[in-house]
Write a protein that holds these residues in place. Structure first.
Motif, short mmCIF file in Angstrom:
data_model
loop_
_atom_site.label_atom_id
_atom_site.label_comp_id
_atom_site.label_asym_id
_atom_site.label_seq_id
_atom_site.Cartn_x
_atom_site.Cartn_y
_atom_site.Cartn_z
N GLN A 209 0.84 -1.19 0.00
CA GLN A 209 0.00 0.00 0.00
C GLN A 209 0.88 1.24 0.00
O GLN A 209 2.07 1.18 0.27
CB GLN A 209 -0.92 -0.02 1.23
CG GLN A 209 -1.79 -1.28 1.27
CD GLN A 209 -2.56 -1.41 2.57
OE1 GLN A 209 -3.19 -0.47 3.02
NE2 GLN A 209 -2.50 -2.58 3.18
N ALA B 157 -11.13 5.78 -7.28
CA ALA B 157 -10.52 6.21 -6.02
C ALA B 157 -9.15 5.61 -5.80
O ALA B 157 -8.52 5.86 -4.77
CB ALA B 157 -11.43 5.84 -4.85
N GLY B 158 -8.66 4.78 -6.74
CA GLY B 158 -7.35 4.16 -6.57
C GLY B 158 -7.37 2.71 -7.01
O GLY B 158 -8.39 2.18 -7.48
N PRO C 199 -10.67 0.69 -2.61
CA PRO C 199 -10.80 2.13 -2.41
C PRO C 199 -12.20 2.60 -2.81
O PRO C 199 -12.69 2.27 -3.89
CB PRO C 199 -9.72 2.70 -3.33
CG PRO C 199 -9.60 1.69 -4.42
CD PRO C 199 -9.89 0.35 -3.83
N SER D 11 -11.69 9.12 -2.83
CA SER D 11 -10.36 9.70 -2.72
C SER D 11 -10.41 11.14 -3.23
O SER D 11 -10.99 11.42 -4.28
CB SER D 11 -9.34 8.89 -3.54
OG SER D 11 -8.07 9.49 -3.50
N GLU E 291 -10.57 12.40 2.02
CA GLU E 291 -9.31 12.35 1.30
C GLU E 291 -8.99 10.91 0.92
O GLU E 291 -8.39 10.65 -0.11
CB GLU E 291 -8.19 12.93 2.16
CG GLU E 291 -8.25 14.43 2.35
CD GLU E 291 -8.00 15.19 1.06
OE1 GLU E 291 -7.18 14.72 0.26
OE2 GLU E 291 -8.65 16.23 0.86
N GLU E 292 -9.45 10.00 1.78
CA GLU E 292 -9.32 8.58 1.49
C GLU E 292 -10.41 7.85 2.24
O GLU E 292 -10.67 8.12 3.42
CB GLU E 292 -7.96 8.02 1.91
CG GLU E 292 -7.84 6.51 1.71
CD GLU E 292 -6.60 5.91 2.35
OE1 GLU E 292 -6.50 4.67 2.39
OE2 GLU E 292 -5.74 6.69 2.84
N SER F 299 -11.46 3.66 2.31
CA SER F 299 -11.25 2.34 1.73
C SER F 299 -11.61 1.28 2.75
O SER F 299 -11.63 1.54 3.97
CB SER F 299 -9.79 2.16 1.28
OG SER F 299 -8.92 2.24 2.39
N TRP G 241 -10.36 5.68 6.89
CA TRP G 241 -11.04 6.92 6.45
C TRP G 241 -10.20 8.12 6.86
O TRP G 241 -9.86 8.28 8.02
CB TRP G 241 -12.44 6.99 7.08
CG TRP G 241 -13.17 8.28 6.80
CD1 TRP G 241 -13.19 8.99 5.63
CD2 TRP G 241 -14.01 9.00 7.72
NE1 TRP G 241 -13.97 10.11 5.75
CE2 TRP G 241 -14.49 10.14 7.02
CE3 TRP G 241 -14.41 8.79 9.03
CZ2 TRP G 241 -15.34 11.06 7.63
CZ3 TRP G 241 -15.25 9.69 9.63
CH2 TRP G 241 -15.72 10.82 8.93
N ARG G 242 -9.85 8.93 5.88
CA ARG G 242 -9.16 10.20 6.13
C ARG G 242 -10.10 11.33 5.73
O ARG G 242 -10.16 11.71 4.55
CB ARG G 242 -7.87 10.29 5.31
CG ARG G 242 -6.84 9.22 5.62
CD ARG G 242 -5.59 9.40 4.75
NE ARG G 242 -4.73 8.23 4.85
CZ ARG G 242 -3.76 8.10 5.75
NH1 ARG G 242 -3.56 9.07 6.62
NH2 ARG G 242 -3.01 7.00 5.77
#
Length: 959
Positions: free
Chosen positions: A54, A519-520, A572, A575, A581-582, A584, A609-610
């Motif tokens: 990651q 999202a990634g 994900p 994002s 911001e993240e 997943s 979770w960000r």
């Protein structure tokens, strides 16, 4: 895509050295500036707890990383000692103060996370399982400190990724690789009282090129034993300095016989008057407490240990995309134990001093005697040799526009143990030596009779015999005393136990990106594993046949194998959007098929979770399991002299003498618990004079668990270098594989009124004394624990007087309960603050560096403890009205306060590429409280506390 050799090397090296973003509980480490990290096409790392590489070391699971720099700042010579200082670490599985411990675990260093037991913490080396012994414990001290790059500690269940044993967490030791040059270290430490020398030396050599490298670490370390007679809490006896002489054994080195012998509680014992004729009945006086034995005078307070280790790791780029990697370990560990001579009692073995013995002061009458075999202490030297080899091919390949990593290989681990012991007397030899004897024509005592003599000699197997006079006290030498070399050679053979365990594992793993989502990348990992565990532990023939004064034991022998497959996904969801911001999720599942109990499936779900940059919210839910070990399943039956508190006793703490359950068992209301020599107990727990039996169970099934965590990590943008973390955890374990304790059985039967727990208790129908009790392993009850981990780390801006770093880590147990059985109406027993399960542990470290100089100060805080009261001094029972759900009638307690230990180190980087460090662990020489229940110790002191101040010097030379 074609991956060049240097890029493959850099990618793998980056994955190995990353992770110093989290600070250990006793030191400060800081992340490297991202500009210093070489960019590669594989800019992802693998973190313990996941097989998917990651972009960030911070995942949904709480992971602590201790890097090499922090290991070197410790005044310790074993990585396990470093881990034991983590606030989330529980009590040591077998402390060095457990000098009476026996079996193959003695001398090992084991990690216990969350107080859930060392067998529920999985140990990995470079992501591969470390071999275990037949009991399932993994000795982490096998890995030399000089070979370690960093240690990652996952404080969460991970059976879905790694399989059995990963209930409390996972410790992953990452070793050094691609090291160029040479490095040597020496360490010398000593307790400030002048004993307990600790020495260690190691060197590391390495060379590398564009296509490969080899790194070798060699280490030697030795810790001298410490004698109980030299330590403040043990020199005065088993109850410590507040009660000098209390707890001394009536089975002493003076020797005595009873007359009359019945009833046992009122027996009168007689010992020889110094200088008098031992064959004259008038030469004996009453054996009073003045003649009792302080066994601590001849006992170690800390066992000695010596280790030799060699670790070699290498790799070679077979092609641009394929690499061969291997590592090999050899470790030899020797542990020495010395315990006071065996407290021999005629009644325990049915061996009196014969009525026809020439030494009998009352001819014509068999004498019941007791005599501690003081002149020949019980000594054990345990040698363990470990061989480990791991080899694998690993590489990368492209599939469309996605990149994949793979590895396949095998691990082999073998432990060979030899235990050599002496000090337990041969029972057949004792019976002959104390049997009929006469004075022969040479004026020598000889076994047998004049008409039927037995040849004098020291070889019992050849029909020889050497008489022994057990009534001659210690200090009285000459023929037929216990100091007579011929008597010692005849009575005390050398015993040999042997153990062998072998673990063989084959594995293959594949991880990569399935598809790029908005999202990634959608990450996936899949793998298969086959593992076989084989083990034997063969006690000496004397122990197997119960032909010596030591504990009887049976052979452990068995094996099992398993096949496993796992799948992990990292998905994900969002994002770079407002509030995410993240975002997943991570899911994993592992299927395990054992040839013993069958199959099991364990799953995991994680959330990352960000909401904004600098703030991470994480949570996990995980299944877990622990399979029964070889010893659990095929360990045979052994005996032991247990220490316990009989609830039906009229003098012990928390007793219910005269209660319904005790009355139903026929125990008199005025019954007094009897200890060694069938003497009424005056301290508790009290050791029984009768052997109890315990054993394995081939019908055991796995333990099963659920783990939940939730937490936040916050790095506020307005204060550079400041990090906060707060994590909640809850672990529930059912179907516990538990070794019953005698006290638990008695409390369940007589305090908690659980009838099925009374079935193996056998009492003397007249006195109420427990003469026999069988206990062993079973799947019973469950355990629940819940708590919080809180951390603050701050790397202050550099100032004119240097740079400071602060690390404060705290673990708080809000709940720790154990259910005695699987009945839904069983009341749990709360265990927080008992026996080292501290409510709060907290470490605070201040680190300072200025040019070539540096220093660190660490404070280690432990909250107070509880224990049962000591009947010798009711005034010390400061919580006599303690009530708990499992003891509604009350259980008087003694409570002691908190304790803080301080460690300090000063270091200097010399111009000739060397570092010199001076330090002291427990620099204030703080003494913890006396604990009469001896938690994790043989003595009245908690086994996880510092014994005293250790002053040390470390020198490192780099070439």
């Amino acid at each position: 895509m074609t991956l060049k050799t240097t890029k493959l090397r850099d990618a793998i090296s980056f994955a190995l050295v990353s992770g110093a973003t989290v600070i250990a509980g006793t030191g400060v480490a800081f992340a490297q500036d991202s500009s210093e990290q070489q960019a590669t096409t594989l800019d992802r790392i693998e973190v313990t707890g996941s097989r998917i590489r990651q972009a960030s070391a911070e995942t949904s699971q709480p992971v602590v990383v201790i890097d090499r720099e922090e290991l070197q700042k410790q005044g310790l010579t074993s990585v396990v000692d470093v881990l034991q200082n983590l606030t989330s670490a529980g009590s040591p599985a077998i402390s060095r103060g457990d000098v009476l411990a026996s079996g193959e675990n003695v001398g090992g260093y084991y990690v216990d996370l969350r107080n859930l037991g060392a067998s529920r913490t999985l140990i990995l080396v470079n992501g591969k399982r470390l071999g275990s012994n037949t009991t399932g414990l993994q000795d982490l001290s096998q890995i030399p400190m000089s070979a370690i790059e960093r240690v990652e500690v996952l404080k969460d269940g991970a059976s879905s990724i790694y399989g059995s044993d990963a209930i409390a967490g996972v410790v992953n030791v990452i070793t050094r690789s691609r090291f160029d040059g040479a490095e040597a270290n020496v360490y010398f430490g000593q307790y400030s009282e002048g004993f307990g020398d600790i020495t260690s030396g190691d060197f590391t050599l390495g060379a590398s090129s564009d296509r490969g490298g080899v790194t070798m670490s060699v280490e030697y370390s030795k810790e001298e034993p410490i004698w109980a007679r030299d330590v403040w809490y043990s020199k005065d006896g088993s109850l410590g300095p507040d009660f000098p002489g209390a707890g001394w054994s009536p089975v002493s080195q003076n020797g005595s016989f009873c007359d009359p012998c019945s009833p046992a509680a009122a027996a009168r014992w007689w010992t020889l008057i110094p200088g008098m004729d031992p064959t004259d009945r008038a030469s004996y006086q009453l054996h009073t407490a003045a003649f009792n034995a302080n066994s601590n005078e001849a006992m170690m307070a800390r066992t000695g240990i010596e280790r030799r280790s060699i670790f070699v790791a290498g790799d070679f780029d077979v092609t641009d995309n394929v690499r061969f990697v291997a590592d090999a370990l050899y470790n030899h560990r020797t542990t020495t134990q010395t315990v006071a001579g065996y407290p021999f009692q005629s009644l325990a073995f049915g061996i009196p001093l014969s009525a026809d013995s020439v030494f009998n002061p009352m001819p014509g009458e068999d004498l019941i005697i007791r005599r501690r075999l003081w002149e020949v202490p019980r000594t054990t030297e345990s040698s363990l040799s470990t061989y480990r080899l791991t080899s694998a091919f690993e590489g990368v390949f492209d599939l469309g526009e996605t990149s994949w990593n793979w590895d396949a290989g095998a691990t082999w681990n073998r432990n060979e143990m030899v235990k050599v012991g002496r000090g337990d007397a041969s029972l057949p030899a004792l019976e002959a030596a104390m049997g009929p004897s006469f004075i022969n024509g040479n004026n020598e005592a000889q076994c047998g009779t004049v008409d039927d003599p037995i040849a004098l000699g020291i070889n019992y197997g050849s029909g020889e015999c050497t008489p022994w006079n057990p009534l001659l006290p210690f200090g009285v030498g000459g023929a037929n005393s216990l100091s007579d070399p011929a008597v010692q050679a005849y009575l005390f053979p050398y015993y040999h136990d042997r153990g062998l365990t072998e673990t063989t594992t084959y594995f293959a793993n594949l991880a990569g990106t399935v598809v790029e989502m908005p999202a990634g990348p959608l990450g996936v990992a899949v793998g298969v594993e086959h593992r076989k565990e084989e083990g034997t532990f063969v006690p000496d023939a004397f122990a197997q046949a119960a032909l010596h004064t030591g504990l009887p034991a049976a052979t452990t022998a068995g094996q099992y194998s398993l096949d496993e497959v796992y799948l992990e996904l990292n998905v994900p969801l969002l994002s770079g959007v407002a509030g995410a911001e993240e975002l997943s999720i991570n899911v994993a599942s592992r299927y395990s098929d054992y040839d013993t109990f069958g199959d099991t499936i364990n799953n995991k779900f994680g959330l990352t979770w960000r909401p904004v940059e600098g703030l991470l919210v994480r949570a996990t839910y995980a299944d877990g399991f622990r399979a029964p070990s070889i010893d659990n399943l095929y360990g045979g039956v052994g005996g032991s002299f247990e220490s316990y508190i009989d609830p039906c006793g009229s003098t012990g703490p928390g007793n219910v003498a005269g209660g319904p359950a005790c009355t139903a068992a026929g125990v008199p209301a005025d019954y007094v618990q009897l200890g060694q020599g069938l003497v009424p107990c005056v301290q508790f727990p009290c050791q029984t004079p009768d052997q109890f039996l315990s054993g394995s169970n081939d019908k055991l099934t796995p333990e099963v668990s659920t783990s939940k965590t939730a937490g936040i990590v916050w790095s506020p943008e307005f204060v550079d270098g400041l990090d906060f973390s707060l994590d909640w955890y809850q672990v529930e374990i059912e179907n516990l594989i538990a070794s019953d304790s005698v006290s638990d059985i008695l409390e369940d039967c007589y305090l908690r009124n659980i009838p099925e727990r009374c079935s193996t208790i056998v009492r003397n129908p007249e006195t109420g004394h427990i003469t026999s009790l069988a206990f062993g392993l079973t799947n019973k009850g469950r355990l629940e624990t819940e708590g919080w981990d809180f951390g603050v780390r701050y790397r202050m801006p550099e100032t004119a007087v240097g740079q400071f770093g602060i690390d404060w880590q705290t673990s708080y147990i809000s709940d720790y309960r154990v259910w005695a059985n699987n009945n839904s109406d069983t009341v749990p027993s709360p265990s927080t603050s008992f026996a080292g399960t501290f409510r709060t542990r907290s470490n605070a470290t201040l680190d300072w560096s200025y040019g070539d100089f540096g220093a660190s100060w660490t404070s280690r805080y432990y909250s107070g403890m509880k224990e049962g009261c000591v009947s010798l001094d009711p005034g010390m029972c400061n919580n006599p009205d303690y009530i708990a759900p499992d003891v509604p009638d009350g259980y008087p307690l003694r409570e002691v306060g908190s304790n803080t230990f301080h460690d300090v180190q000063f270091r200097w980087t010399a111009p000739w590429n060397a570092t010199v460090a001076l330090g002291a662990n427990n620099v204030t020489d703080h003494r913890g409280p006396i604990m009469y229940t001896s938690p994790n110790n043989q003595f009245a002191y908690y086994g996880g506390f510092d014994m005293g101040r250790v002053i040390y010097m470390k020198y490192q030379q780099r070439f």
